[in-house]
Design a protein around this motif. Structure first.
Motif, PDB file in Angstrom:
ATOM      1  N   GLY A 179      33.033 -11.018  -0.567  1.00 13.52           N
ATOM      2  CA  GLY A 179      34.291 -10.849   0.400  1.00 13.52           C
ATOM      3  C   GLY A 179      35.352 -10.560  -0.679  1.00 13.52           C
ATOM      4  N   SER A 180      36.605  -9.937   0.070  1.00 11.74           N
ATOM      5  CA  SER A 180      37.503  -9.416  -0.737  1.00 11.74           C
ATOM      6  C   SER A 180      38.310 -10.832  -1.075  1.00 11.74           C
ATOM      7  CB  SER A 180      38.815  -8.722   0.486  1.00 11.74           C
ATOM      8  OG  SER A 180      38.888  -9.455   1.573  1.00 11.74           O
ATOM      9  N   ASP A 181      38.274 -11.794  -0.478  1.00 13.14           N
ATOM     10  CA  ASP A 181      38.911 -13.298  -0.833  1.00 13.14           C
ATOM     11  C   ASP A 181      37.730 -13.921  -1.913  1.00 13.14           C
ATOM     12  OD1 ASP A 181      36.605 -14.139   0.721  1.00 13.14           O
ATOM     13  OD2 ASP A 181      37.784 -15.219   1.970  1.00 13.14           O
ATOM     14  N   GLY A 182      36.870 -13.562  -2.372  1.00 15.35           N
ATOM     15  CA  GLY A 182      35.946 -13.909  -3.417  1.00 15.35           C
ATOM     16  C   GLY A 182      34.937 -14.904  -2.806  1.00 15.35           C
ATOM     17  N   SER A 183      35.084 -14.888  -1.600  1.00 13.84           N
ATOM     18  CA  SER A 183      33.656 -15.453  -0.925  1.00 13.84           C
ATOM     19  C   SER A 183      32.283 -14.613  -0.997  1.00 13.84           C
ATOM     20  CB  SER A 183      34.236 -15.886   0.622  1.00 13.84           C
ATOM     21  OG  SER A 183      33.998 -14.540   1.260  1.00 13.84           O
ATOM     22  N   ARG A 184      31.307 -15.372  -0.608  1.00 10.10           N
ATOM     23  CA  ARG A 184      30.204 -14.678  -0.738  1.00 10.10           C
ATOM     24  C   ARG A 184      29.537 -14.571   0.776  1.00 10.10           C
ATOM     25  NH1 ARG A 184      26.289 -16.439  -5.454  1.00 10.10           N
ATOM     26  NH2 ARG A 184      26.396 -14.366  -6.337  1.00 10.10           N
ATOM     27  N   LEU A 239      28.564   2.698   1.117  1.00  7.17           N
ATOM     28  CA  LEU A 239      29.555   2.097   1.783  1.00  7.17           C
ATOM     29  C   LEU A 239      30.079   0.507   1.334  1.00  7.17           C
ATOM     30  CD1 LEU A 239      28.980   3.322   5.538  1.00  7.17           C
ATOM     31  CD2 LEU A 239      30.722   3.994   3.836  1.00  7.17           C
ATOM     32  N   LEU A 240      28.766   0.024   1.009  1.00 12.17           N
ATOM     33  CA  LEU A 240      29.223  -1.514   0.497  1.00 12.17           C
ATOM     34  C   LEU A 240      29.361  -1.435  -0.806  1.00 12.17           C
ATOM     35  CD1 LEU A 240      25.635  -3.115   1.656  1.00 12.17           C
ATOM     36  CD2 LEU A 240      28.073  -3.904   2.381  1.00 12.17           C
ATOM     37  N   GLY A 241      29.272  -0.357  -1.918  1.00  9.21           N
ATOM     38  CA  GLY A 241      30.123  -0.241  -2.971  1.00  9.21           C
ATOM     39  C   GLY A 241      29.592  -1.430  -3.796  1.00  9.21           C
ATOM     40  N   ASP A 242      30.903  -1.796  -4.548  1.00  5.38           N
ATOM     41  CA  ASP A 242      31.034  -2.936  -5.679  1.00  5.38           C
ATOM     42  C   ASP A 242      30.716  -4.179  -5.076  1.00  5.38           C
ATOM     43  OD1 ASP A 242      30.979  -1.005  -7.741  1.00  5.38           O
ATOM     44  OD2 ASP A 242      33.087  -1.309  -7.799  1.00  5.38           O
ATOM     45  N   VAL A 252      23.313 -12.051   4.755  1.00  2.74           N
ATOM     46  CA  VAL A 252      22.631 -11.834   5.902  1.00  2.74           C
ATOM     47  C   VAL A 252      21.369 -11.558   5.548  1.00  2.74           C
ATOM     48  CG1 VAL A 252      24.539 -11.215   6.992  1.00  2.74           C
ATOM     49  CG2 VAL A 252      23.264  -9.518   5.947  1.00  2.74           C
ATOM     50  N   THR A 253      20.352 -11.870   6.648  1.00  2.00           N
ATOM     51  CA  THR A 253      18.906 -11.639   6.701  1.00  2.00           C
ATOM     52  C   THR A 253      18.315 -11.012   7.710  1.00  2.00           C
ATOM     53  OG1 THR A 253      18.539 -13.806   5.109  1.00  2.00           O
ATOM     54  CG2 THR A 253      16.515 -12.751   6.301  1.00  2.00           C
ATOM     55  N   GLU A 254      17.663  -9.922   7.573  1.00  3.72           N
ATOM     56  CA  GLU A 254      17.186  -9.181   8.843  1.00  3.72           C
ATOM     57  C   GLU A 254      15.936  -8.932   8.193  1.00  3.72           C
ATOM     58  OE1 GLU A 254      18.354  -8.300  11.628  1.00  3.72           O
ATOM     59  OE2 GLU A 254      20.419  -9.148  11.340  1.00  3.72           O
ATOM     60  N   THR A 255      15.084  -8.266   9.381  1.00  2.00           N
ATOM     61  CA  THR A 255      13.540  -7.884   8.903  1.00  2.00           C
ATOM     62  C   THR A 255      13.652  -6.454   8.316  1.00  2.00           C
ATOM     63  OG1 THR A 255      12.923  -8.696  11.159  1.00  2.00           O
ATOM     64  CG2 THR A 255      11.772  -7.214  10.291  1.00  2.00           C
ATOM     65  N   HIS A 256      14.519  -5.494   8.536  1.00  2.00           N
ATOM     66  CA  HIS A 256      14.350  -4.448   7.842  1.00  2.00           C
ATOM     67  C   HIS A 256      15.778  -4.084   7.148  1.00  2.00           C
ATOM     68  CE1 HIS A 256      11.399  -2.932  10.509  1.00  2.00           C
ATOM     69  NE2 HIS A 256      11.990  -3.298  11.560  1.00  2.00           N
ATOM     70  N   VAL A 257      15.627  -3.439   5.829  1.00  2.00           N
ATOM     71  CA  VAL A 257      16.607  -3.586   4.801  1.00  2.00           C
ATOM     72  C   VAL A 257      17.894  -2.640   5.421  1.00  2.00           C
ATOM     73  CG1 VAL A 257      15.502  -1.255   3.656  1.00  2.00           C
ATOM     74  CG2 VAL A 257      17.046  -3.091   2.506  1.00  2.00           C
ATOM     75  N   GLU A 258      17.627  -1.671   5.972  1.00  2.00           N
ATOM     76  CA  GLU A 258      18.813  -1.046   6.715  1.00  2.00           C
ATOM     77  C   GLU A 258      19.643  -1.915   7.566  1.00  2.00           C
ATOM     78  OE1 GLU A 258      15.623   0.093   7.030  1.00  2.00           O
ATOM     79  OE2 GLU A 258      15.316   1.969   6.312  1.00  2.00           O
ATOM     80  N   ASP A 259      18.774  -2.875   8.337  1.00  2.00           N
ATOM     81  CA  ASP A 259      19.607  -3.572   9.266  1.00  2.00           C
ATOM     82  C   ASP A 259      20.414  -4.811   8.256  1.00  2.00           C
ATOM     83  OD1 ASP A 259      18.473  -2.173  11.482  1.00  2.00           O
ATOM     84  OD2 ASP A 259      16.932  -3.560  11.650  1.00  2.00           O
ATOM     85  N   ALA A 260      19.824  -5.265   7.369  1.00  2.00           N
ATOM     86  CA  ALA A 260      20.510  -5.987   6.327  1.00  2.00           C
ATOM     87  C   ALA A 260      21.655  -5.281   6.082  1.00  2.00           C
ATOM     88  CB  ALA A 260      19.427  -6.563   5.499  1.00  2.00           C
ATOM     89  N   TYR A 261      21.585  -4.293   5.432  1.00  2.05           N
ATOM     90  CA  TYR A 261      22.673  -3.637   4.817  1.00  2.05           C
ATOM     91  C   TYR A 261      23.805  -3.505   5.940  1.00  2.05           C
ATOM     92  CZ  TYR A 261      20.723  -2.122   0.370  1.00  2.05           C
ATOM     93  OH  TYR A 261      20.222  -2.130  -0.682  1.00  2.05           O
ATOM     94  N   ALA A 262      23.419  -3.062   7.066  1.00  2.00           N
ATOM     95  CA  ALA A 262      24.373  -2.755   8.232  1.00  2.00           C
ATOM     96  C   ALA A 262      25.164  -3.982   8.576  1.00  2.00           C
ATOM     97  CB  ALA A 262      23.744  -2.098   9.225  1.00  2.00           C
ATOM     98  N   ARG A 263      24.232  -5.101   8.687  1.00  2.00           N
ATOM     99  CA  ARG A 263      24.922  -6.342   9.382  1.00  2.00           C
ATOM    100  C   ARG A 263      25.930  -6.920   8.093  1.00  2.00           C
ATOM    101  NH1 ARG A 263      24.105  -9.365  13.332  1.00  2.00           N
ATOM    102  NH2 ARG A 263      22.321  -8.522  13.994  1.00  2.00           N
ATOM    103  N   ALA A 264      25.661  -6.688   6.839  1.00  2.00           N
ATOM    104  CA  ALA A 264      26.462  -7.110   5.873  1.00  2.00           C
ATOM    105  C   ALA A 264      27.736  -6.329   5.768  1.00  2.00           C
ATOM    106  CB  ALA A 264      25.795  -6.906   4.276  1.00  2.00           C
ATOM    107  N   LEU A 265      27.796  -4.982   6.080  1.00  2.00           N
ATOM    108  CA  LEU A 265      28.685  -4.149   6.098  1.00  2.00           C
ATOM    109  C   LEU A 265      29.844  -4.616   7.136  1.00  2.00           C
ATOM    110  CD1 LEU A 265      30.283  -1.507   4.855  1.00  2.00           C
ATOM    111  CD2 LEU A 265      28.863  -0.163   6.340  1.00  2.00           C
ATOM    112  N   LEU A 266      29.305  -4.842   8.529  1.00  2.00           N
ATOM    113  CA  LEU A 266      30.002  -5.240   9.555  1.00  2.00           C
ATOM    114  C   LEU A 266      30.572  -6.524   9.186  1.00  2.00           C
ATOM    115  CD1 LEU A 266      27.707  -4.228  12.350  1.00  2.00           C
ATOM    116  CD2 LEU A 266      29.776  -3.423  11.867  1.00  2.00           C
ATOM    117  N   GLY A 267      29.958  -7.615   8.513  1.00  2.00           N
ATOM    118  CA  GLY A 267      30.659  -8.952   8.083  1.00  2.00           C
ATOM    119  C   GLY A 267      31.672  -8.575   6.976  1.00  2.00           C
ATOM    120  N   LEU A 268      31.842  -7.790   6.370  1.00  2.00           N
ATOM    121  CA  LEU A 268      32.924  -7.538   5.535  1.00  2.00           C
ATOM    122  C   LEU A 268      34.052  -6.895   6.426  1.00  2.00           C
ATOM    123  CD1 LEU A 268      31.058  -5.969   2.525  1.00  2.00           C
ATOM    124  CD2 LEU A 268      31.849  -8.229   2.598  1.00  2.00           C
TER     125      LEU A 268
END
Length: 77
Positions: free
Chosen positions: A53-58, A32-35, A61-77
């Motif tokens: 980000g879609s506007d070129g920003s970065r 889901l995060l893709g490119d 996120v940091t989380e204890t578990h890798v799945e949580d980090a991916y999920a929080r990053a996805l929610l941030g997009l």
């Protein structure tokens, strides 16, 4: 309805979709995060994910578990 056909271990035969929660696997979150996924780094605090980000920003996120980090990053997009 989600049915558990022939599954004797379950205490229920089915559950309605409005009562179900989908928890994606790590590979599904990565897909889901893709490119936009730039990096995954192990830190003393856990796992750090950086996405574009879609506007070129970065977005990092940091989380204890890798799945949580991916999920929080996805929610941030």
């Amino acid at each position: 309805m989600l049915g558990f056909n022939g599954t004797t271990e379950w205490a229920l035969d089915s559950v309605s979709l409005d009562k179900a929660l989908w928890l994606p696997r790590e590979d599904q979150l990565r897909e889901l995060l893709g490119d936009r996924l730039e990096s995954l780094t192990r830190t003393p605090e856990g796992w750090e994910v950086t996405c574009a980000g879609s506007d070129g920003s970065r977005h990092t996120v940091t989380e204890t578990h890798v799945e949580d980090a991916y999920a929080r990053a996805l929610l941030g997009l």
